[in-house]
Design a protein around this motif. Structure first.
Motif, PDB file in Angstrom:
ATOM      1  N   ALA A  94      15.622  -8.693  -2.426  1.00 40.80           N
ATOM      2  CA  ALA A  94      15.091  -7.731  -1.459  1.00 40.80           C
ATOM      3  C   ALA A  94      13.605  -7.458  -1.656  1.00 40.80           C
ATOM      4  CB  ALA A  94      15.869  -6.414  -1.569  1.00 40.80           C
ATOM      5  N   SER A  95      12.926  -8.306  -2.430  1.00 42.43           N
ATOM      6  CA  SER A  95      11.545  -8.012  -2.820  1.00 42.43           C
ATOM      7  C   SER A  95      10.606  -7.817  -1.641  1.00 42.43           C
ATOM      8  CB  SER A  95      11.011  -9.128  -3.725  1.00 42.43           C
ATOM      9  OG  SER A  95      11.775  -9.246  -4.898  1.00 42.43           O
ATOM     10  N   GLY A  96      10.787  -8.599  -0.584  1.00 41.72           N
ATOM     11  CA  GLY A  96       9.903  -8.450   0.568  1.00 41.72           C
ATOM     12  C   GLY A  96      10.051  -7.089   1.225  1.00 41.72           C
ATOM     13  N   GLY A  97      11.285  -6.628   1.391  1.00 41.09           N
ATOM     14  CA  GLY A  97      11.521  -5.310   1.969  1.00 41.09           C
ATOM     15  C   GLY A  97      11.058  -4.196   1.059  1.00 41.09           C
ATOM     16  N   VAL A  98      11.304  -4.352  -0.235  1.00 37.13           N
ATOM     17  CA  VAL A  98      10.865  -3.350  -1.198  1.00 37.13           C
ATOM     18  C   VAL A  98       9.340  -3.251  -1.197  1.00 37.13           C
ATOM     19  CG1 VAL A  98      10.771  -2.763  -3.654  1.00 37.13           C
ATOM     20  CG2 VAL A  98      12.913  -3.597  -2.651  1.00 37.13           C
ATOM     21  N   ALA A  99       8.657  -4.398  -1.137  1.00 37.19           N
ATOM     22  CA  ALA A  99       7.194  -4.387  -1.082  1.00 37.19           C
ATOM     23  C   ALA A  99       6.697  -3.699   0.179  1.00 37.19           C
ATOM     24  CB  ALA A  99       6.654  -5.813  -1.158  1.00 37.19           C
ATOM     25  N   SER A 100       7.390  -3.881   1.293  1.00 36.93           N
ATOM     26  CA  SER A 100       7.010  -3.206   2.542  1.00 36.93           C
ATOM     27  C   SER A 100       7.062  -1.694   2.382  1.00 36.93           C
ATOM     28  CB  SER A 100       7.931  -3.639   3.680  1.00 36.93           C
ATOM     29  OG  SER A 100       7.773  -4.998   3.990  1.00 36.93           O
ATOM     30  N   VAL A 101       8.145  -1.210   1.797  1.00 36.55           N
ATOM     31  CA  VAL A 101       8.302   0.230   1.591  1.00 36.55           C
ATOM     32  C   VAL A 101       7.293   0.739   0.568  1.00 36.55           C
ATOM     33  CG1 VAL A 101       9.876   2.009   0.733  1.00 36.55           C
ATOM     34  CG2 VAL A 101      10.734   0.219   2.254  1.00 36.55           C
ATOM     35  N   LEU A 102       7.122  -0.008  -0.511  1.00 35.53           N
ATOM     36  CA  LEU A 102       6.181   0.391  -1.560  1.00 35.53           C
ATOM     37  C   LEU A 102       4.775   0.551  -1.001  1.00 35.53           C
ATOM     38  CD1 LEU A 102       5.181   0.775  -4.481  1.00 35.53           C
ATOM     39  CD2 LEU A 102       5.186  -1.711  -4.720  1.00 35.53           C
ATOM     40  N   PHE A 103       4.320  -0.410  -0.204  1.00 35.76           N
ATOM     41  CA  PHE A 103       2.948  -0.353   0.289  1.00 35.76           C
ATOM     42  C   PHE A 103       2.792   0.624   1.449  1.00 35.76           C
ATOM     43  CE2 PHE A 103       2.183  -3.635  -2.612  1.00 35.76           C
ATOM     44  CZ  PHE A 103       0.813  -3.665  -2.809  1.00 35.76           C
ATOM     45  N   ALA A 104       3.861   0.884   2.173  1.00 31.10           N
ATOM     46  CA  ALA A 104       3.813   1.978   3.148  1.00 31.10           C
ATOM     47  C   ALA A 104       3.592   3.293   2.423  1.00 31.10           C
ATOM     48  CB  ALA A 104       5.107   2.014   3.962  1.00 31.10           C
ATOM     49  N   SER A 105       4.292   3.461   1.302  1.00 32.59           N
ATOM     50  CA  SER A 105       4.129   4.676   0.500  1.00 32.59           C
ATOM     51  C   SER A 105       2.711   4.785  -0.065  1.00 32.59           C
ATOM     52  CB  SER A 105       5.152   4.655  -0.651  1.00 32.59           C
ATOM     53  OG  SER A 105       4.915   5.711  -1.555  1.00 32.59           O
ATOM     54  N   ILE A 106       2.177   3.667  -0.538  1.00 27.28           N
ATOM     55  CA  ILE A 106       0.815   3.676  -1.093  1.00 27.28           C
ATOM     56  C   ILE A 106      -0.205   4.026  -0.013  1.00 27.28           C
ATOM     57  CG2 ILE A 106      -1.010   2.183  -2.021  1.00 27.28           C
ATOM     58  CD1 ILE A 106       1.159   0.753  -3.629  1.00 27.28           C
ATOM     59  N   LEU A 107      -0.010   3.515   1.183  1.00 23.52           N
ATOM     60  CA  LEU A 107      -0.946   3.817   2.262  1.00 23.52           C
ATOM     61  C   LEU A 107      -0.884   5.300   2.636  1.00 23.52           C
ATOM     62  CD1 LEU A 107      -2.955   2.057   3.855  1.00 23.52           C
ATOM     63  CD2 LEU A 107      -1.296   1.988   5.715  1.00 23.52           C
ATOM     64  N   LEU A 108       0.318   5.869   2.606  1.00 25.84           N
ATOM     65  CA  LEU A 108       0.487   7.283   2.945  1.00 25.84           C
ATOM     66  C   LEU A 108      -0.030   8.195   1.836  1.00 25.84           C
ATOM     67  CD1 LEU A 108       4.095   7.072   4.437  1.00 25.84           C
ATOM     68  CD2 LEU A 108       2.019   7.632   5.726  1.00 25.84           C
ATOM     69  N   PHE A 109       0.203   7.807   0.599  1.00 25.30           N
ATOM     70  CA  PHE A 109      -0.155   8.642  -0.548  1.00 25.30           C
ATOM     71  C   PHE A 109      -0.845   7.787  -1.622  1.00 25.30           C
ATOM     72  CE2 PHE A 109       3.723  10.336   1.406  1.00 25.30           C
ATOM     73  CZ  PHE A 109       3.283  11.598   1.782  1.00 25.30           C
ATOM     74  N   PRO A 110      -2.098   7.408  -1.381  1.00 24.46           N
ATOM     75  CA  PRO A 110      -2.788   6.483  -2.291  1.00 24.46           C
ATOM     76  C   PRO A 110      -3.212   7.100  -3.613  1.00 24.46           C
ATOM     77  CG  PRO A 110      -4.275   7.186  -0.563  1.00 24.46           C
ATOM     78  CD  PRO A 110      -2.920   7.733  -0.208  1.00 24.46           C
ATOM     79  N   VAL A 111      -3.326   8.427  -3.646  1.00 30.28           N
ATOM     80  CA  VAL A 111      -3.841   9.100  -4.835  1.00 30.28           C
ATOM     81  C   VAL A 111      -2.884  10.206  -5.244  1.00 30.28           C
ATOM     82  CG1 VAL A 111      -5.731  10.492  -5.782  1.00 30.28           C
ATOM     83  CG2 VAL A 111      -6.236   8.586  -4.233  1.00 30.28           C
ATOM     84  N   ASN A 112      -2.565  10.245  -6.506  1.00 32.58           N
ATOM     85  CA  ASN A 112      -1.779  11.350  -7.038  1.00 32.58           C
ATOM     86  C   ASN A 112      -2.623  12.621  -7.016  1.00 32.58           C
ATOM     87  OD1 ASN A 112       0.085  12.930  -8.405  1.00 32.58           O
ATOM     88  ND2 ASN A 112      -0.624  12.251 -10.419  1.00 32.58           N
ATOM     89  N   SER A 113      -2.115  13.650  -6.372  1.00 35.28           N
ATOM     90  CA  SER A 113      -2.906  14.870  -6.170  1.00 35.28           C
ATOM     91  C   SER A 113      -3.284  15.550  -7.482  1.00 35.28           C
ATOM     92  CB  SER A 113      -2.116  15.856  -5.294  1.00 35.28           C
ATOM     93  OG  SER A 113      -0.879  16.193  -5.905  1.00 35.28           O
ATOM     94  N   HIS A 114      -2.551  15.267  -8.564  1.00 32.55           N
ATOM     95  CA  HIS A 114      -2.879  15.871  -9.857  1.00 32.55           C
ATOM     96  C   HIS A 114      -3.945  15.078 -10.604  1.00 32.55           C
ATOM     97  CE1 HIS A 114       0.356  18.736  -9.389  1.00 32.55           C
ATOM     98  NE2 HIS A 114       1.212  17.753  -9.158  1.00 32.55           N
ATOM     99  N   GLY A 115      -4.308  13.891 -10.060  1.00 36.45           N
ATOM    100  CA  GLY A 115      -5.441  13.160 -10.605  1.00 36.45           C
ATOM    101  C   GLY A 115      -5.156  12.249 -11.767  1.00 36.45           C
ATOM    102  N   GLY A 116      -3.972  12.323 -12.354  1.00 37.11           N
ATOM    103  CA  GLY A 116      -3.706  11.536 -13.542  1.00 37.11           C
ATOM    104  C   GLY A 116      -2.964  10.248 -13.304  1.00 37.11           C
ATOM    105  N   GLY A 117      -2.668   9.947 -12.060  1.00 33.96           N
ATOM    106  CA  GLY A 117      -1.901   8.751 -11.758  1.00 33.96           C
ATOM    107  C   GLY A 117      -0.421   8.984 -11.985  1.00 33.96           C
TER     108      GLY A 117
END
Length: 212
Positions: free
Chosen positions: A119-142
Motif C-alpha cells: 500500500a506504499s503508494g496510497g500511504v505516501a499520498s496520505v502522508l504528503f497530503a498531511s505534510i502539505l496541510l501541516f508542514p511545521v510542528n507548531s511547537h517548533g521541535g519537530g
C-alpha cells in the motif's frame, strides 16, 4: 480514530495475512505488469495495495497510514462534509495506490518476472497530503516520523523522502518499488492542492515563518 480508517487497515491486514497462506490469491492479486498488459487485469493495480510481503512490510505501512490519515480525513470532512470528505479521502488513498503503480506498469510491462505489492503508494499520498496541510510542528521541535529516531519537521522529512525515493528508484538495486513512493507522494500533493484552496501559499508561509 475514524471507523473508515480502521476498516481499511483491517481489510488490508486480513487480505495480506490470508494471501500468505493462499498462493492462488497472492498470484491473482499481485501487481504483475507483464500479465496486466496481456490479460487486461487492471484490477491488480488496486488489489496489490491490499497485499504485503511480510509482517514488517505490513505493519510499517499500516502504522504510517494510522498516524497521518486522521488529520487528512478530518480536513476533508470539514471542508466538504462527512460523506463527500470520506469519498475524497478514499480517492486520495486508493487513487494513490493505483496512480503510483502506473509508471511501474509502463516500465516493466515486458518483464515476465517483475512483481510488486503493498500500500506504499496510497500511504505516501496520505502522508504528503498531511505534510502539505501541516508542514511545521507548531511547537517548533519537530515530530518523530518512523523510522527516523530523531524529531524532524514534516516538510524536511518530505523533501528527504522524495529525494531518496527518486534516487533509489533510478538505482533499482534493493527490490523495493521506490517509484510507487515517489509518484504516490506526488499524487497526494496534487490532489490535496486541488481540494483545499490556498493550501500551497499556506504551506510556503508556514515554512518561511519557521526558517525566518
Amino acid at each position: 480514530m475514524s471507523f473508515p480508517i480502521l476498516l481499511l487497515i483491517g481489510l488490508t491486514v486480513a487480505a495480506s495475512a490470508y494471501a500468505w497462506s493462499n498462493r492462488d490469491l497472492m498470484e491473482a492479486w499481485v501487481m504483475q505488469p507483464y500479465v496486466i498488459a496481456r490479460s487486461g487485469q487492471w484490477y491488480r493495480l488496486l488489489t496489490s495495495g491490499f497485499l504485503h510481503a511480510d509482517w514488517s512490510h505490513l505493519l510499517f505501512n499500516m502504522f504510517a497510514f494510522y498516524s497521518f490519515s486522521p488529520v487528512v480525513l478530518a480536513t476533508l470532512a470539514q471542508g466538504y462534509g462527512s460523506g463527500v470528505g470520506l469519498a475524497l479521502f478514499l480517492l486520495l488513498y486508493l487513487g494513490g495506490i493505483i496512480i503510483s503503480d502506473l509508471p511501474t506498469y509502463f516500465r516493466h510491462r515486458d518483464d515476465r518476472n517483475y512483481r510488486s505489492l503493498g500500500a506504499s503508494g496510497g500511504v505516501a499520498s496520505v502522508l504528503f497530503a498531511s505534510i502539505l496541510l501541516f508542514p511545521v510542528n507548531s511547537h517548533g521541535g519537530g515530530i518523530i516520523i518512523f523510522p527516523l529516531p530523531f524529531p524532524i519537521q514534516p516538510f524536511l522529512f518530505g523533501f528527504l523522502y522524495l529525494a531518496y525515493s527518486w534516487f533509489m528508484g533510478r538505482r533499482q538495486g534493493d527490490n523495493i518499488n521506490h517509484d510507487a513512493h515517489f509518484y504516490g507522494a506526488l499524487f497526494g500533493v496534487l490532489l490535496i492542492s486541488a481540494l483545499v484552496p490556498g493550501v500551497l501559499p499556506q504551506f510556503m508561509q508556514q515554512i518561511i515563518n519557521y526558517v525566518s
